[in-house]
Each structure stands twice: as C-alpha cells, then as structure tokens.
Design a protein around this motif. Sequence first.
Motif, PDB file in Angstrom:
ATOM      1  N   SER A 102       0.809  -1.211   0.185  1.00  0.00           N
ATOM      2  CA  SER A 102      -0.077   0.001   0.198  1.00  0.00           C
ATOM      3  C   SER A 102       0.823   1.281   0.077  1.00  0.00           C
ATOM      4  CB  SER A 102      -0.942   0.031   1.231  1.00  0.00           C
ATOM      5  OG  SER A 102      -0.045   0.021   2.333  1.00  0.00           O
ATOM      6  N   GLY A 103       2.186   1.252   0.097  1.00  0.00           N
ATOM      7  CA  GLY A 103       2.948   2.340   0.164  1.00  0.00           C
ATOM      8  C   GLY A 103       4.292   2.085   1.027  1.00  0.00           C
ATOM      9  N   GLY A 104       4.812   2.890   1.315  1.00  0.00           N
ATOM     10  CA  GLY A 104       6.221   2.775   2.109  1.00  0.00           C
ATOM     11  C   GLY A 104       6.965   4.318   2.384  1.00  0.00           C
ATOM     12  N   THR A 105       8.084   3.847   2.767  1.00  0.00           N
ATOM     13  CA  THR A 105       9.198   5.044   2.993  1.00  0.00           C
ATOM     14  C   THR A 105      10.552   4.860   2.722  1.00  0.00           C
ATOM     15  OG1 THR A 105       7.577   6.171   4.829  1.00  0.00           O
ATOM     16  CG2 THR A 105       9.870   6.916   4.702  1.00  0.00           C
ATOM     17  N   ASP A 106      11.094   5.243   1.848  1.00  0.00           N
ATOM     18  CA  ASP A 106      12.506   5.049   1.320  1.00  0.00           C
ATOM     19  C   ASP A 106      13.339   6.188   1.960  1.00  0.00           C
ATOM     20  OD1 ASP A 106      11.106   3.131   0.156  1.00  0.00           O
ATOM     21  OD2 ASP A 106      12.038   3.571  -1.796  1.00  0.00           O
ATOM     22  N   ARG A 107      14.906   5.839   1.870  1.00  0.00           N
ATOM     23  CA  ARG A 107      15.851   6.529   2.272  1.00  0.00           C
ATOM     24  C   ARG A 107      17.063   6.126   1.574  1.00  0.00           C
ATOM     25  NH1 ARG A 107      12.797   6.074   6.748  1.00  0.00           N
ATOM     26  NH2 ARG A 107      12.890   7.613   8.328  1.00  0.00           N
ATOM     27  N   VAL A 108      17.992   7.358   1.592  1.00  0.00           N
ATOM     28  CA  VAL A 108      19.350   6.629   0.694  1.00  0.00           C
ATOM     29  C   VAL A 108      20.146   6.807   2.093  1.00  0.00           C
ATOM     30  CG1 VAL A 108      21.164   7.449  -0.496  1.00  0.00           C
ATOM     31  CG2 VAL A 108      18.855   7.744  -1.317  1.00  0.00           C
ATOM     32  N   LEU A 109      20.717   5.575   2.135  1.00  0.00           N
ATOM     33  CA  LEU A 109      21.761   5.534   3.265  1.00  0.00           C
ATOM     34  C   LEU A 109      23.301   5.508   2.785  1.00  0.00           C
ATOM     35  CD1 LEU A 109      20.042   2.863   5.559  1.00  0.00           C
ATOM     36  CD2 LEU A 109      19.838   5.368   5.643  1.00  0.00           C
ATOM     37  N   VAL A 110      23.931   6.040   3.748  1.00  0.00           N
ATOM     38  CA  VAL A 110      25.524   6.077   3.657  1.00  0.00           C
ATOM     39  C   VAL A 110      26.233   5.251   4.500  1.00  0.00           C
ATOM     40  CG1 VAL A 110      27.682   7.540   3.274  1.00  0.00           C
ATOM     41  CG2 VAL A 110      25.405   8.235   2.565  1.00  0.00           C
ATOM     42  N   PRO A 111      27.044   4.267   4.238  1.00  0.00           N
ATOM     43  CA  PRO A 111      27.497   3.309   5.422  1.00  0.00           C
ATOM     44  C   PRO A 111      28.616   3.727   6.009  1.00  0.00           C
ATOM     45  CG  PRO A 111      28.320   2.490   2.990  1.00  0.00           C
ATOM     46  CD  PRO A 111      27.206   3.860   2.851  1.00  0.00           C
ATOM     47  N   ALA A 112      28.790   3.563   7.408  1.00  0.00           N
ATOM     48  CA  ALA A 112      30.234   3.681   7.804  1.00  0.00           C
ATOM     49  C   ALA A 112      31.019   2.639   7.122  1.00  0.00           C
ATOM     50  CB  ALA A 112      30.071   3.043   9.458  1.00  0.00           C
ATOM     51  N   SER A 113      32.343   3.211   7.485  1.00  0.00           N
ATOM     52  CA  SER A 113      33.453   2.716   6.449  1.00  0.00           C
ATOM     53  C   SER A 113      33.654   1.194   6.927  1.00  0.00           C
ATOM     54  CB  SER A 113      34.743   3.320   6.771  1.00  0.00           C
ATOM     55  OG  SER A 113      35.021   3.389   8.257  1.00  0.00           O
ATOM     56  N   TRP A 114      33.246   0.775   7.994  1.00  0.00           N
ATOM     57  CA  TRP A 114      33.446  -0.640   8.498  1.00  0.00           C
ATOM     58  C   TRP A 114      32.433  -1.643   8.445  1.00  0.00           C
ATOM     59  CZ3 TRP A 114      29.438  -1.210  11.672  1.00  0.00           C
ATOM     60  CH2 TRP A 114      28.946  -0.071  12.497  1.00  0.00           C
ATOM     61  N   THR A 115      31.150  -1.127   7.784  1.00  0.00           N
ATOM     62  CA  THR A 115      30.139  -1.899   7.123  1.00  0.00           C
ATOM     63  C   THR A 115      30.427  -2.874   6.047  1.00  0.00           C
ATOM     64  OG1 THR A 115      28.420  -0.426   8.095  1.00  0.00           O
ATOM     65  CG2 THR A 115      27.701  -1.803   6.378  1.00  0.00           C
ATOM     66  N   PRO A 116      30.317  -3.850   6.217  1.00  0.00           N
ATOM     67  CA  PRO A 116      30.400  -4.803   4.903  1.00  0.00           C
ATOM     68  C   PRO A 116      29.475  -4.717   3.953  1.00  0.00           C
ATOM     69  CG  PRO A 116      29.250  -6.221   6.764  1.00  0.00           C
ATOM     70  CD  PRO A 116      29.588  -4.862   7.467  1.00  0.00           C
TER      71      PRO A 116
END
Length: 249
Positions: A102-116
């Motif tokens: 029915s819908g939703g909410t999106d974001r653009v995420l930037v990872p921390a350098s240590w995130t695989p």
Amino acid sequence: MTEANDKVYIHEFVDIIGHNRAAYMHHMTANWSPIAQDERNQQCYGVWGVVGTTRGWPQVVNLWEEDGFAGLARSFRHELGHASLQDPKLARWWSAAAALRSGGTDRVLVPASWTPTIGQLTAAHSGAPDCWAHEQVTVAPGTAADYLERARDEAAPAYAAHGWELVGGFTTAMRNDDEAFLLWRIPAWEQWGAAEAAASTDAALLKWRSRRLGLVEDFHRFLLVDAPLSPPRTGRQPRREDRTDWTDE
C-alpha cells in the motif's frame, strides 16, 4: 584490512496489504532483484519481514546496494528517464507489486566505512541467523556519523557478550545528519531474549544505555527475519531461476 565500503544503499519500509507479505518478499527477491542486477548492477543486501510485535505490521524492510552515488544516479536515469517515470519494460512488475503493498518510506543510506558490502557479509557468514535487530536512531544535527563510531566502540562489545554482532551502521543522506541505522546479526532467539532481559542488570549494557541517552533524541529497536531468498540466508544473490509466479518476458 578490509577496504572501506564505498557503496550507498536504498532503505525501504514497505507496508503490505493483508496476507501478502510472503508473496511480496518473493516478488522483490526472485522477480525484481535479477533484473536490477542485470540492468543496474544493483545488489540485494537483504529483504526482511518485520516482527510485528516490535514495529508496525504487516511490514517489510528492503535494503539495496548501489555502486556509490554515481551508481545510484545511473539507476535513477534508467528508471526515471520516461514520461511515466517508470521503466516501461517493468509495467507488469509494477502492477503486480501494487497489488501486494500500500506504500512505504524510502531513504538513501551512507554506510560507515566498517560496514561490510553484501558480498563481504555473505562470505563471512553461512546461513541466516534467527533474527536481526535494526535500530533507527535520531540524534542531534551533525552527529549521526559520530554516533555510529561510538556504537561500534562501546555498544558492539557489550552486546557481543550476548552473541550479537554489529554488522552495519548507516547515516541517512539528504537530511540534517541527524538519523542513523544500526543492523545487528543475532544467531538465536534466545540470545536476543537474554540481552533484552539483561538490559537493566548487565553493567556493560547499562553503561551503553546511559551513554546513549545522552546522545539520542529518539531510539527504536525492532526485529527482522530473513525472507527465504534474502542473500544473508542463501549466501548468494537471487537468480532468474528462483522465479515461480511471474516473468518479464
């Protein structure tokens, strides 16, 4: 040393219509992801069902890995360069998806350098955990990245004693540097329960909670369970042969 993660991510909270959550998760993994891999080099990081007791229901979280902002820009051009603002080849896919959500909410995420990256995550782990803890945190403007580093240095060791592993930290792009997300891998439900039960007695957890209260304006931890074809469960990206109920041919 592992190279710093230079990807960016599309994070989606998706509201499901009725009893369609399983069908929607299959549609996103088996029916969407192989197309996105071929045409956009977009990788599926994970598709999860939200444990409704811990957040709104029925709901799904999708996380897609793009080749940095340049890759995301190419994906936007591919999708939005049409009068309909949708790829015409995917009209039937969009129609099928619309019947499930029915819908939703999106974001653009930037990872921390240590995130695989998803490739690194699946290489490091075999099989899905019982659950994941996902934390959505609001902090003072300008401090989201600092919060992630403090969580890695202070929260991760405290929860590791209970079997939790901090595998991801992200800040939200295009806002006031005031939102962060953490992703914890929890092998067994009992390890989740033990940590929650110890929150008011375990010295290390109490220390982190006290520290967190001085840093955050809002905090919400909720639980996720892998979809059947989610890469952290299968160890691979979804493939065209995974399809059972739809085709773009």
